[in-house]
Design a protein around this motif. Structure first.
Motif, PDB file in Angstrom:
ATOM      1  N   LEU A  34      -4.787  -7.083 -15.355  1.00 11.58           N
ATOM      2  CA  LEU A  34      -5.138  -6.594 -14.020  1.00 11.58           C
ATOM      3  C   LEU A  34      -4.033  -5.738 -13.411  1.00 11.58           C
ATOM      4  N   ILE A  35      -2.866  -5.749 -14.005  1.00  6.04           N
ATOM      5  CA  ILE A  35      -1.723  -5.037 -13.434  1.00  6.04           C
ATOM      6  C   ILE A  35      -1.234  -3.992 -14.428  1.00  6.04           C
ATOM      7  N   THR A  36      -1.058  -2.791 -13.953  1.00  4.33           N
ATOM      8  CA  THR A  36      -0.548  -1.719 -14.803  1.00  4.33           C
ATOM      9  C   THR A  36       0.829  -1.292 -14.308  1.00  4.33           C
ATOM     10  N   LEU A  37       1.685  -0.968 -15.236  1.00  2.00           N
ATOM     11  CA  LEU A  37       3.045  -0.552 -14.912  1.00  2.00           C
ATOM     12  C   LEU A  37       3.178   0.935 -15.159  1.00  2.00           C
ATOM     13  N   ASN A  38       3.563   1.646 -14.118  1.00  2.00           N
ATOM     14  CA  ASN A  38       3.743   3.082 -14.215  1.00  2.00           C
ATOM     15  C   ASN A  38       5.158   3.424 -13.770  1.00  2.00           C
ATOM     16  N   GLY A  39       6.063   3.564 -14.748  1.00  2.00           N
ATOM     17  CA  GLY A  39       7.454   3.793 -14.392  1.00  2.00           C
ATOM     18  C   GLY A  39       8.036   2.563 -13.731  1.00  2.00           C
ATOM     19  N   LYS A  40       8.462   2.696 -12.507  1.00  2.00           N
ATOM     20  CA  LYS A  40       9.052   1.578 -11.781  1.00  2.00           C
ATOM     21  C   LYS A  40       8.086   0.999 -10.748  1.00  2.00           C
ATOM     22  N   GLU A  41       6.838   1.368 -10.828  1.00  2.00           N
ATOM     23  CA  GLU A  41       5.847   0.906  -9.869  1.00  2.00           C
ATOM     24  C   GLU A  41       4.741   0.135 -10.572  1.00  2.00           C
ATOM     25  N   PHE A  42       4.215  -0.866  -9.876  1.00  2.15           N
ATOM     26  CA  PHE A  42       3.083  -1.641 -10.369  1.00  2.15           C
ATOM     27  C   PHE A  42       1.842  -1.253  -9.580  1.00  2.15           C
ATOM     28  N   GLY A  67     -21.625  -1.716   0.897  1.00  5.20           N
ATOM     29  CA  GLY A  67     -20.693  -0.929   0.098  1.00  5.20           C
ATOM     30  C   GLY A  67     -19.576  -1.797  -0.482  1.00  5.20           C
ATOM     31  N   ALA A  68     -19.058  -1.365  -1.595  1.00  4.18           N
ATOM     32  CA  ALA A  68     -17.922  -2.034  -2.239  1.00  4.18           C
ATOM     33  C   ALA A  68     -16.992  -0.967  -2.792  1.00  4.18           C
ATOM     34  N   SER A  69     -15.725  -1.240  -2.759  1.00  5.60           N
ATOM     35  CA  SER A  69     -14.761  -0.257  -3.251  1.00  5.60           C
ATOM     36  C   SER A  69     -13.651  -0.967  -4.026  1.00  5.60           C
ATOM     37  N   LEU A  70     -13.215  -0.321  -5.074  1.00  2.00           N
ATOM     38  CA  LEU A  70     -12.098  -0.819  -5.873  1.00  2.00           C
ATOM     39  C   LEU A  70     -10.980   0.205  -5.808  1.00  2.00           C
ATOM     40  N   SER A  71      -9.853  -0.221  -5.292  1.00  4.12           N
ATOM     41  CA  SER A  71      -8.706   0.673  -5.182  1.00  4.12           C
ATOM     42  C   SER A  71      -7.480  -0.019  -5.779  1.00  4.12           C
ATOM     43  N   PHE A  72      -6.428   0.749  -5.944  1.00  8.43           N
ATOM     44  CA  PHE A  72      -5.206   0.202  -6.514  1.00  8.43           C
ATOM     45  C   PHE A  72      -4.074   0.315  -5.485  1.00  8.43           C
ATOM     46  N   VAL A  73      -3.408  -0.793  -5.280  1.00  7.42           N
ATOM     47  CA  VAL A  73      -2.277  -0.838  -4.362  1.00  7.42           C
ATOM     48  C   VAL A  73      -0.990  -0.728  -5.174  1.00  7.42           C
ATOM     49  N   THR A  74      -0.118   0.162  -4.781  1.00 14.78           N
ATOM     50  CA  THR A  74       1.135   0.364  -5.500  1.00 14.78           C
ATOM     51  C   THR A  74       2.222  -0.541  -4.933  1.00 14.78           C
ATOM     52  N   LYS A  75       2.869  -1.273  -5.813  1.00  8.98           N
ATOM     53  CA  LYS A  75       3.950  -2.175  -5.423  1.00  8.98           C
ATOM     54  C   LYS A  75       5.239  -1.769  -6.148  1.00  8.98           C
ATOM     55  N   THR A  76       6.326  -1.876  -5.441  1.00  7.94           N
ATOM     56  CA  THR A  76       7.630  -1.598  -6.038  1.00  7.94           C
ATOM     57  C   THR A  76       8.401  -2.898  -6.161  1.00  7.94           C
ATOM     58  N   PRO A  77       8.989  -3.185  -7.324  1.00 12.28           N
ATOM     59  CA  PRO A  77       9.747  -4.438  -7.486  1.00 12.28           C
ATOM     60  C   PRO A  77      10.881  -4.550  -6.475  1.00 12.28           C
ATOM     61  N   ASP A  78      11.134  -5.786  -6.029  1.00 10.94           N
ATOM     62  CA  ASP A  78      12.230  -6.021  -5.088  1.00 10.94           C
ATOM     63  C   ASP A  78      13.587  -5.826  -5.747  1.00 10.94           C
TER      64      ASP A  78
END
Length: 204
Positions: A34-42, A67-78
């Protein structure tokens, strides 16, 4: 001269398995797919949908569109932390791959996992939905605190199979020593009960 071919050993799977075995918080990990890693962001998926609407019987009983929507939230590691070790390939082969295996395993167990757990518990404490401060002196006070936490989870409709209790050994032992119906019921209301040493339990 006969060929001497050494096959590559995939240590990543073994290290992942060792991490799941040693980490106290691994049971809270999201499914890796469920989680993808793109460089330094999840990138974490987030699903949103409309709730129920009033039924309209005057229009042939048709359902109200939703309606329903699927989006991706970008997280940066602490934190961004690492360590590099160099093992001579011949030394590793001559020790039947023990040199690297032992080093990586011990490093993961004694250095990496305790730090990950401590960091996570501190983060959980900071973003907790409910915080209570106080002093626990005996098993009965520990049980009362646990019952209040259980009541909060009940009121927020958290299913029992999604409840995980992380507790200091001294408090868990004190509750278990009560040996009452109430103490057993309180502990059995959690999907798992995990003892956490003080060295990994921090609020900040």
């Amino acid at each position: 001269m006969a060929n001497n071919i050494t096959t590559m050993i995939d240590y990543s799977a073994k290290l992942d398995e060792a991490y799941r075995k040693e980490s106290l918080t691994a049971k809270l990990d999201s499914a890796p797919e469920l989680i993808t890693l793109n460089g330094k962001e999840f990138r974490v998926p987030q699903l949103e949908m409309d709730g129920l609407a009033n039924h309209d019987r005057t229009n042939g009983g048709a359902y109200v569109d939703g309606g329903a929507s699927l989006s991706f939230v970008t997280k940066t590691p602490d934190y961004d932390r690492n360590r590099k070790f160099t093992i001579d390939v011949m030394d590793n082969q001559e020790t039947a791959n023990i040199a690297f295996g032992q080093l990586s395993g011990q490093f993961l167990k004694h250095k990496v996992v305790p730090e990950i757990d401590a960091s996570r518990f501190a983060k959980y404490a900071q973003v907790a939905g409910k915080k209570v401060a106080g002093t626990i002196n005996d098993g009965m006070e520990a049980l009362l605190a646990l019952q209040k936490a259980r009541t909060f989870l009940d009121e927020n409709e958290v299913s029992e199979n999604e409840r995980h209790l992380f507790i200091l050994p001294e408090y868990l032992n004190a509750i278990e020593d009560l040996q009452t119906i109430q103490s057993k019921a309180a502990l059995n209301s959690f999907a798992s009960v995990t003892k956490v040493p003080k060295a990994r339990f921090h609020q900040a």
